[in-house]
Design an enzyme around this catalytic site. Structure first.
Site, PDB file in Angstrom:
ATOM      1  N   GLY A   1       3.300   5.706  -3.131  1.00 25.21           N
ATOM      2  CA  GLY A   1       4.521   6.315  -3.663  1.00 25.21           C
ATOM      3  C   GLY A   1       4.420   6.583  -5.159  1.00 25.21           C
TER       4      GLY A   1
ATOM      5  N   GLY B   1       0.832  -1.216   0.000  1.00 26.52           N
ATOM      6  CA  GLY B   1       0.000   0.000   0.000  1.00 26.52           C
ATOM      7  C   GLY B   1       0.859   1.256   0.000  1.00 26.52           C
ATOM      8  N   ASP B   2       1.960   1.225   0.734  1.00 29.77           N
ATOM      9  CA  ASP B   2       2.859   2.389   0.771  1.00 29.77           C
ATOM     10  C   ASP B   2       3.477   2.616  -0.603  1.00 29.77           C
ATOM     11  OD1 ASP B   2       2.325   2.099   3.466  1.00 29.77           O
ATOM     12  OD2 ASP B   2       4.271   1.184   3.908  1.00 29.77           O
ATOM     13  N   ALA B   3       3.819   1.518  -1.280  1.00 27.86           N
ATOM     14  CA  ALA B   3       4.414   1.625  -2.611  1.00 27.86           C
ATOM     15  C   ALA B   3       3.384   2.171  -3.600  1.00 27.86           C
ATOM     16  CB  ALA B   3       4.921   0.260  -3.081  1.00 27.86           C
TER      17      ALA B   3
END
Ligand code: 26A
Length: 352
Positions: free
Chosen positions: A308, A303-305
């Site tokens: 990003g 999810g963070d990627a």
């Protein structure tokens, strides 16, 4: 001393060191953890970190959700595009984080706490699930005073886009509000990630305080469901929650809000407000181009990627469709790595 320069994106949240190991049902049960969750550690969780290191061959990996996103944005954009802010301790763990961000070319302006150690996140991998248990420690000691230091505030003023991890709503709401107001008053872009189901559930008032300032709000299906429950929405369907988020009242009427909800390998749902007052939002769905199961290393940080890649597109002024595609592309790269990481040598974004 803060680094001056024309950074475009400023990210704020909790810098953490991930202690990540492949666990089993017994380990989850021992600490009362769900297979796929993110929680704040209580006293009963404190032995987990040593347990992971001693008995589960755990690795130390740079983490902290928005710091992972910041590294992801910097992976795509030209050098010196991104600055990340948060609080760490004066210890070896902070040195590991500094080395990771140095390699990623990410500038950080850490506040160093004198007493608390750097925060840790125990990550228990079981299959494609990840259970995260965070002892914030120094990350919990971020202060508005640090953000307002003249050299740090100069960096805030040079940024045109802000990305705040919702996890920081448990730490320092005044710092988040300072960024919200800077964005709204100067027509800059403010992006918030919902971060985890416990944020809409237990930090509802803090979350709602920031809502008028969201130009983009990013979450996943579990966070959308938790938002629907805590806000008594009639429907918890992903598209209804996305439409609701997009239509909430807005402080800066110049930018219609966009709500983005990911669903693992299911389609990414995007609601765009039709005008400043929310209007009736339009909904679009973007299918995910899944990769073969055996290519997946672990999904910690997927999810963070996504955030990003998406945010890199926003900063670069790309159309919404491209931002979503960039998010899906970076998430696909990241799940093939160990933990919330990106492949080196760098790969260049290719539209799917
Ligand atoms: C306040 N909490 C619970 C947290 C986190 C967190 N980052 C900031 N605050 N709990 C887990 N994470 C990070 O999420 C990443 C995966 O999405 C972990 O450090 C991990 O790298």
């Amino acid at each position: 001393m803060a680094t001056t320069g024309n950074f475009q994106l400023l990210c704020l949240e909790n810098p953490l060191l991930d202690i990540q190991g492949v666990g089993d049902e017994a380990l989850l049960q021992k600490y009362g953890l769900k297979a796929n969750d993110a929680i704040l550690a209580g006293p009963q969780h404190m032995p987990l970190y040593e347990d992971l290191l001693q008995n589960y061959d755990a690795k130390l990996i740079a983490g902290g959700a928005a710091q992972n996103t910041a590294r992801g944005v910097q992976y795509i954009l030209p050098p010196n595009s991104v600055v990340y802010i948060g609080c760490v301790g004066k210890d070896k763990y902070a040195d590991i984080l500094k080395e990771a961000v140095r390699k990623a070319g990410l500038r950080v302006e850490y506040r160093y706490d004198d007493e608390q150690p750097t925060g840790r996140c125990g990550v228990v991998i079981t299959g494609h699930n990840r259970s995260m248990c965070t002892d914030l420690a120094a990350a919990n000691c971020y202060k508005l005073d640090h953000l307002k230091q003249p050299d740090v505030w100069a960096v805030v003023e040079s940024a045109t886009v802000f990305y705040v991890g919702g996890y920081h709503l448990t730490v320092c709401v005044p710092a988040i509000m300072a960024l919200c107001e800077e964005a709204a008053s100067k027509d800059k872009t403010f992006i918030l990630s919902l971060s985890a189901p416990f944020i809409p559930q237990f930090f509802k008032d803090q979350l709602d305080q920031t809502a008028p300032y969201w130009d983009y709000v990013i979450g996943n299906e579990a966070e959308a469901e938790s938002y629907a429950a805590s806000h008594n929405l009639g429907s918890a369907s992903v598209s209804d929650v996305a439409k609701h988020l997009a239509a909430l009242p807005k402080a800066n009427p110049k930018r219609p809000r966009v709500a983005v909800i990911t669903q693992g390998t299911g389609p990414t749902v995007v609601a765009t407000a039709s005008g400043a007052d929310g209007g009736t939002p339009t909904i679009k769905e973007f299918p995910v181009h899944a990769i073969a199961e055996d290519q997946i290393n672990d999904t910690n940080g997927a999810g963070d990627a996504f955030a990003g890649g998406f945010v890199a597109g926003v900063v670069d002024g790309k159309p919404l469709e491209t931002c979503v595609d960039m998010g899906q592309w970076l998430a696909k790269l990241s799940i093939q790595e160990l933990g919330p990481s990106y492949p080196f040598p760098k790969q260049a974004y290719m539209p799917s």
